[in-house]
Scaffold this motif. Structure first.
Motif, short mmCIF file in Angstrom:
data_model
loop_
_atom_site.label_atom_id
_atom_site.label_comp_id
_atom_site.label_asym_id
_atom_site.label_seq_id
_atom_site.Cartn_x
_atom_site.Cartn_y
_atom_site.Cartn_z
N VAL A 1 0.67 -0.88 0.12
CA VAL A 1 -0.15 -0.65 -0.07
C VAL A 1 0.90 1.56 0.26
CG1 VAL A 1 -1.77 1.23 1.36
CG2 VAL A 1 -2.18 -0.96 1.16
N VAL A 2 1.91 1.43 1.27
CA VAL A 2 2.83 2.56 1.10
C VAL A 2 3.67 2.69 -0.79
CG1 VAL A 2 5.12 3.55 1.43
CG2 VAL A 2 3.28 2.19 3.45
N ILE A 3 4.37 1.70 -0.77
CA ILE A 3 4.50 1.83 -2.39
C ILE A 3 3.62 2.41 -3.38
CG2 ILE A 3 5.62 0.34 -4.02
CD1 ILE A 3 7.11 -1.17 -2.43
N ALA A 4 2.24 1.35 -3.20
CA ALA A 4 1.48 2.16 -4.64
C ALA A 4 0.89 3.99 -4.46
CB ALA A 4 -0.37 1.40 -4.01
N PHE A 5 1.12 3.59 -3.14
CA PHE A 5 0.31 5.26 -2.66
C PHE A 5 2.12 6.04 -3.41
CE2 PHE A 5 1.09 9.09 -0.17
CZ PHE A 5 -0.12 9.63 0.30
N THR B 1 -5.33 0.06 -7.68
CA THR B 1 -5.01 0.24 -9.10
C THR B 1 -5.35 1.53 -9.44
OG1 THR B 1 -4.03 -2.02 -8.63
CG2 THR B 1 -4.18 -0.24 -10.53
N LEU B 2 -6.77 0.93 -9.50
CA LEU B 2 -8.06 2.07 -9.55
C LEU B 2 -7.57 3.73 -8.96
CD1 LEU B 2 -11.22 0.31 -10.61
CD2 LEU B 2 -9.28 0.87 -11.87
N TRP B 3 -7.43 3.53 -7.75
CA TRP B 3 -7.39 4.40 -6.85
C TRP B 3 -5.98 5.07 -7.14
CZ3 TRP B 3 -2.87 6.11 -3.97
CH2 TRP B 3 -3.21 7.08 -2.91
N SER B 4 -4.96 4.16 -7.45
CA SER B 4 -3.75 4.99 -7.86
C SER B 4 -4.07 5.89 -9.50
CB SER B 4 -2.87 4.39 -8.26
OG SER B 4 -2.31 3.46 -6.97
N PHE B 5 -4.69 5.28 -10.30
CA PHE B 5 -4.58 5.79 -11.31
C PHE B 5 -5.59 7.26 -11.30
CE2 PHE B 5 -4.10 2.07 -14.07
CZ PHE B 5 -2.77 2.18 -15.13
N VAL C 1 0.59 -0.95 -11.58
CA VAL C 1 0.18 -2.48 -12.39
C VAL C 1 1.02 -3.63 -12.45
CG1 VAL C 1 -0.76 -3.08 -14.59
CG2 VAL C 1 -1.67 -0.48 -13.97
N LEU C 2 2.54 -3.34 -12.27
CA LEU C 2 2.87 -4.02 -12.43
C LEU C 2 3.80 -4.96 -10.67
CD1 LEU C 2 6.28 -2.88 -14.29
CD2 LEU C 2 4.74 -4.43 -15.00
N LEU C 3 3.22 -3.44 -9.74
CA LEU C 3 3.67 -4.11 -8.32
C LEU C 3 2.20 -4.88 -8.01
CD1 LEU C 3 4.92 -3.70 -5.78
CD2 LEU C 3 2.77 -2.14 -5.49
N PRO D 1 -10.43 -7.11 -4.60
CA PRO D 1 -10.54 -6.15 -5.04
C PRO D 1 -10.07 -5.25 -4.42
CG PRO D 1 -12.40 -7.71 -4.20
CD PRO D 1 -10.64 -8.77 -4.21
N ALA D 2 -9.22 -5.68 -2.92
CA ALA D 2 -8.38 -4.57 -2.46
C ALA D 2 -7.12 -3.66 -3.57
CB ALA D 2 -7.85 -4.77 -1.24
N TYR D 3 -7.06 -5.10 -4.32
CA TYR D 3 -5.66 -5.05 -4.66
C TYR D 3 -6.45 -4.13 -6.54
CZ TYR D 3 -2.44 -8.10 -2.93
OH TYR D 3 -1.43 -8.45 -2.13
#
Length: 166
Positions: A55-59, A119-123, A72-74, A113-115
């Motif tokens: 989550v931190v890396i995605a943020f 990802t959608l939140w990141s976009f 997406v790769l993560l 669903p969390a992943y």
């Protein structure tokens, strides 16, 4: 929400899970499962720590539009490991299929669903920052996704304790 992004993300997740399964079947002799039995708290701690790191890396990667593809790769890497784990259990453990349904499937049904949401939140966050440079995008959805992922780690630790350990 862009339907193309959802379709492409779903496609990547399906391909990633399938690739994890096929890679395990191609190289079954080169991988060995640890015989050490981990405790409930060790399993819960390692799962929660891994989920928080994701989550931190995605943020952090959602800060700019250029780094969002790495989210997406993560996520596809995480789903790859789920597919690999399922195939490994099927090939090594005599009761692999019941363990997959009892332990991995509930975990996957919460994590997937969390992943996808992360990802959608990141976009969305990156696109919002691109439109308005000084707009701050909330971290609350990340906290919700982190909670869901940690719930899946708790569920996995409990199910592992009840089903696999005895």
């Amino acid at each position: 929400m862009n339907k193309k992004i959802i379709f492409v993300l779903t496609f990547f997740i399906m391909i990633s899970f399938s690739t994890g399964v096929f890679v395990q079947f191609l190289v079954p002799d080169q991988v060995s499962l640890s015989a050490e039995n981990i405790s409930f708290w060790q399993g819960l701690w390692s799962g929660c720590k891994s989920d928080l790191v994701i989550v931190v890396i995605a943020f952090v990667l959602s800060m700019t539009v250029y780094t969002v593809p790495f989210v997406v790769l993560l996520i596809t890497g995480q789903v790859f490991t789920l597919g690999f784990s399922a195939a490994y259990l099927l090939s090594v453990h005599p009761q692999g299929l019941p363990i997959i349904f009892a332990v991995l499937l509930p975990r996957f049904l919460i994590k997937l669903p969390a992943y996808m949401g992360l990802t959608l939140w990141s976009f969305e966050a990156a696109a919002s920052r691109r439109k308005q440079r000084h707009q701050r995008f909330g971290w609350q959805p990340c906290a919700i996704f982190a909670g869901c992922l940690m719930l899946s780690s708790l569920l996995e630790a409990v199910l592992h304790l009840l089903i696999v350990s005895p």
